[in-house]
Write an enzyme that holds these catalytic residues in place. Structure first.
Site, mmCIF file in Angstrom:
data_model
loop_
_atom_site.group_PDB
_atom_site.id
_atom_site.type_symbol
_atom_site.label_atom_id
_atom_site.label_comp_id
_atom_site.label_asym_id
_atom_site.label_seq_id
_atom_site.Cartn_x
_atom_site.Cartn_y
_atom_site.Cartn_z
ATOM 1 N N TYR A 240 0.872 -1.174 0.000
ATOM 2 C CA TYR A 240 0.000 0.000 0.000
ATOM 3 C C TYR A 240 0.911 1.226 0.000
ATOM 4 O O TYR A 240 1.642 1.460 0.959
ATOM 5 C CB TYR A 240 -0.920 0.013 1.224
ATOM 6 C CG TYR A 240 -2.050 -0.989 1.149
ATOM 7 C CD1 TYR A 240 -3.296 -0.606 0.666
ATOM 8 C CD2 TYR A 240 -1.865 -2.301 1.546
ATOM 9 C CE1 TYR A 240 -4.343 -1.519 0.590
ATOM 10 C CE2 TYR A 240 -2.901 -3.224 1.473
ATOM 11 C CZ TYR A 240 -4.131 -2.820 0.998
ATOM 12 O OH TYR A 240 -5.149 -3.727 0.923
ATOM 13 N N HIS A 272 -4.007 -2.867 -8.113
ATOM 14 C CA HIS A 272 -5.224 -3.566 -7.674
ATOM 15 C C HIS A 272 -6.359 -2.598 -7.379
ATOM 16 O O HIS A 272 -7.480 -2.766 -7.849
ATOM 17 C CB HIS A 272 -4.915 -4.394 -6.432
ATOM 18 C CG HIS A 272 -6.026 -5.284 -6.000
ATOM 19 N ND1 HIS A 272 -7.004 -4.871 -5.115
ATOM 20 C CD2 HIS A 272 -6.337 -6.562 -6.329
ATOM 21 C CE1 HIS A 272 -7.849 -5.863 -4.917
ATOM 22 N NE2 HIS A 272 -7.472 -6.887 -5.644
ATOM 23 N N HIS A 343 -2.848 0.388 -4.064
ATOM 24 C CA HIS A 343 -2.587 -0.996 -3.648
ATOM 25 C C HIS A 343 -1.988 -1.741 -4.828
ATOM 26 O O HIS A 343 -2.632 -1.919 -5.860
ATOM 27 C CB HIS A 343 -3.893 -1.650 -3.199
ATOM 28 C CG HIS A 343 -3.746 -3.112 -2.879
ATOM 29 N ND1 HIS A 343 -4.826 -3.963 -2.832
ATOM 30 C CD2 HIS A 343 -2.667 -3.876 -2.616
ATOM 31 C CE1 HIS A 343 -4.407 -5.183 -2.542
ATOM 32 N NE2 HIS A 343 -3.093 -5.149 -2.418
ATOM 33 N N HIS A 422 -17.606 -1.306 3.525
ATOM 34 C CA HIS A 422 -16.272 -1.472 4.114
ATOM 35 C C HIS A 422 -16.321 -2.330 5.378
ATOM 36 O O HIS A 422 -17.092 -2.072 6.293
ATOM 37 C CB HIS A 422 -15.682 -0.101 4.468
ATOM 38 C CG HIS A 422 -14.293 -0.184 5.040
ATOM 39 N ND1 HIS A 422 -13.186 -0.406 4.270
ATOM 40 C CD2 HIS A 422 -13.850 -0.087 6.316
ATOM 41 C CE1 HIS A 422 -12.108 -0.427 5.035
ATOM 42 N NE2 HIS A 422 -12.483 -0.244 6.280
ATOM 43 N N HIS A 424 -13.158 -5.123 7.546
ATOM 44 C CA HIS A 424 -11.786 -5.622 7.483
ATOM 45 C C HIS A 424 -11.815 -7.112 7.133
ATOM 46 O O HIS A 424 -12.766 -7.597 6.526
ATOM 47 C CB HIS A 424 -11.058 -5.317 8.785
ATOM 48 C CG HIS A 424 -10.682 -3.863 8.911
ATOM 49 N ND1 HIS A 424 -10.165 -3.306 10.051
ATOM 50 C CD2 HIS A 424 -10.758 -2.843 8.021
ATOM 51 C CE1 HIS A 424 -9.928 -2.030 9.861
ATOM 52 N NE2 HIS A 424 -10.295 -1.712 8.639
ATOM 53 N N MET A 497 -14.542 -3.443 11.279
ATOM 54 C CA MET A 497 -15.407 -2.298 10.990
ATOM 55 C C MET A 497 -16.677 -2.801 10.311
ATOM 56 O O MET A 497 -16.710 -3.907 9.772
ATOM 57 C CB MET A 497 -14.699 -1.302 10.071
ATOM 58 C CG MET A 497 -13.517 -0.596 10.691
ATOM 59 S SD MET A 497 -12.838 0.656 9.559
ATOM 60 C CE MET A 497 -11.605 1.416 10.618
#
Length: 614
Positions: A240, A272, A343, A422, A424, A497
């Site tokens: 990243y 990506h 990414h 979103h 994780h 999250m």
């Protein structure tokens, strides 16, 4: 019981034996050379009943890191079909393309092109729980064209969204995990194919896209490129990369009306996804930085650049704002700094490759009628919301209450036109629904195959109007079967999250509409579980919530009680203005909203009205 007569000679037995053996051989050879359900590619003829879809196909994505496999597709909502075109740069003995729940090679829905050494065949297939492949008795992939061209071998075929075959994947809105593989030797029969023994890979796409035409850009549109500064991509699988971009001084207010990716030629299979974040307007200066986002020595101020401005993932097309709205950039009170995050996915560990990829923003000084805004729905980033270990499925739910929308939204409400889901690593699904008058009115956004590796801003097929007094419920699904300790909420990648960043207009002062369980009720839970397990010396108030979760004796009962707590106990509502302050009002101990009517599960045109298995 006698099988043979006494006078049956050995010669007769020998003749019968070889006759049966010959018959069996003929049957086997016939089955190997001419699979009953597959298409002989060499005998394929053009068919007027299967007209080619309009070309070029609007959606495409490289499948493998070298870009030797490329998938393109088109969608017919009228016929509920997807047309797919697969390009293989160098075809040897066949190719496998498939879809599965999360990209597994097992229990996958496949389409295979293979050769037996003398002929090539195309067929609909499936893999079992061990990765062994079988031809499907119900052939739902229709081959339209197979053709060698200058840049590779092309396969064109189509398939319905829903086939009503329990072994097939149900194509629906949200992430589709595409698997692929190349065959390097002939197959006498498809049953010889074992996916675990060939080179395979995975790519994620949004297969179903809105079918609305792209809006026309204004004549005075200008562009701003936020690009990586000729970065040398590290020779590691995942990187990243962060870069701080400073906007021109004294830039007046403009409206961003569209953005698109800018990918360095040759890096299409390595870049990506890309995101651009706006830094906090309160920061007068942000240090120049170009380096790993995970570097512990990076400037601390980068952590205050979290407001999503643009997001792109591999395979996504340009993002357009509605004709009446634009995202404000520049002007008084705006941030002068943007953070670019790229990414890189480099599984081949390629060295020395340089990259200047990023995002191109299209903006206009001719301001549109409405400012677009971004609002966070779901759960607050706090350890009080946790997922027990060893869970196949566990749900957490965040609320944006009727009290908050009544307080903060204008009389005509807002219009949601896009959203970015979103979670994780443990996240498996996200769903936001609109509730009005205790009834689920419609689904805002849903992804039952969500992956943290594929996060992009998704345009809704139909805008959703949220009125004052409405409720927005965001529910996330998690899997922690591979974890021995509880997973708490937070910013870390191993924490969790549950968020939906909705893009809407007109912009309001409401920037965050999220919740978390009431901490007092959570402490009652800790006290109860500890006493149930014979620990009367609870020191709950003396240690952190994270530590309290880690000290629990986790079993099925402990997990079920926590699930019950989250679904019944009052919660704390965060109804926050853009200044990060709460709107005036009492937001503690809010009751779980009552939902008396739930939207029915979508039905598909299957025989007998049955809903197909995915």
């Amino acid at each position: 019981m006698r099988i043979f007569k006494k006078d049956l000679r050995l010669q007769d037995i020998t003749i019968m034996y070889f006759t049966a053996l010959a018959a069996l051989t003929v049957i086997l050879v016939a089955s190997y050379q001419a699979p009953s359900h597959a298409v002989d590619v060499s005998s394929l003829k053009s068919s007027s009943s299967s007209p080619l879809p309009p070309l070029p196909m609007p959606f495409r994505v490289p499948l493998d890191p070298r870009g030797e496999l490329q998938l393109a597709w088109n969608i017919s909502y009228a016929h509920q079909e997807v047309y797919m075109q697969l390009r293989i740069a160098e075809l040897r003995h066949g190719v496998v393309l498939g879809m599965s729940d999360r990209g597994e090679q097992t229990n996958a829905d496949l389409v295979v092109l293979w050769d037996s050494g003398t002929k090539s065949y195309f067929g609909d297939a499936w893999s079992d729980s061990e990765g062994r492949v079988s031809l499907d008795s119900q052939q739902d992939y229709e081959l339209i064209e197979a053709k060698q061209k200058a840049d590779g071998f092309y396969l064109l075929f189509k398939r319905p969204f829903s086939t009503c075959d329990p072994r097939d994947y149900l194509i629906e809105e949200g992430t589709v995990h595409v698997i692929y593989g190349l065959l390097d030797q002939p197959l006498a029969s498809l049953e010889e194919l074992d996916l675990s023994r060939i080179h395979t890979g995975i790519q994620r796409v949004l297969m179903l896209r809105p079918d609305t035409p792209s809006p026309t850009l204004p004549p005075d549109v200008q562009t701003l490129e936020v690009l990586a500064p000729n970065v040398v991509i590290p020779n590691q699988e995942t990187t990243y990369w962060c870069f701080i971009h400073k906007l021109p001084e004294n830039i007046p207010k403009n409206h961003i009306v569209m953005y698109e990716s800018v990918i360095t030629a040759g890096n299409e299979a390595i870049v990506h996804h890309i995101e651009v974040f706006e830094c906090s307007p309160d920061m007068r200066d942000v240090p120049q930085y170009s380096g790993s986002c995970d570097d512990k020595m990076k400037p601390r101020k980068l952590n205050f650049c979290r407001h999503v401005l643009a997001a792109w993932a591999m395979g996504a097309e340009a993002f357009y704002y509605p004709p009446d709205a634009g995202l404000a950039m520049g002007g008084p009170g705006s941030s002068k700094f943007l953070r670019l995050e790229v990414h890189y996915h480099n599984p081949l560990l390629i060295s020395g490759r340089r990259d200047s990829s990023g995002i191109r923003l299209y903006y206009t000084p001719s301001l549109r009628r409405y400012n677009a805004g971004i609002m966070e729905l779901g759960l607050v980033y706090t350890p009080v919301m946790a997922i027990p270990p060893k869970q196949h499925t566990f749900y957490l739910t965040g609320y944006c209450t009727s009290k908050c929308t009544k307080t903060a939204l204008p009389p005509g409400g807002i219009y949601i036109f896009a959203s970015q889901l979103h979670t994780h690593l443990a996240g498996r699904g996200v769903k936001t629904v609109l509730v009005r008058g205790s009834k689920e009115l419609e689904v805002v956004q849903e992804d039952q195959h969500f992956s943290t590796d594929y996060q992009t801003i998704r345009v809704l097929r139909k805008m959703v109007n949220v009125l004052p007094g409405d409720v927005l419920i965001t529910k996330c699904t998690y899997n922690t079967e591979d974890r021995s300790n509880p997973t708490v909420g937070g910013f870390g990648i191993m924490e969790e999250m549950c968020v939906n960043y909705i893009h809407y207009y007109p912009r309001t002062q409401l920037e965050l509409c999220k919740s978390h369980v009431d901490t007092g009720y959570l402490q009652k839970y800790f006290n109860f579980i500890n006493r149930f397990n014979g620990n009367d010396q609870c020191v709950c108030s003396e240690v952190s919530v994270t530590e309290q979760f880690s000290q629990l004796q986790w079993d099925e009962f402990t997990a079920e009680v926590l699930d019950s707590l989250y679904n019944t106990s009052p919660f704390y509502m965060h109804c926050n203005q853009s200044t990060a302050h709460l709107f005036p009002g009492e937001w503690e101990k809010q009751p779980i909203p009552e939902v008396t009517s739930v939207l029915p599960k979508p039905r598909y045109p299957c025989e007998g009205g049955a809903v197909p298995s995915s």
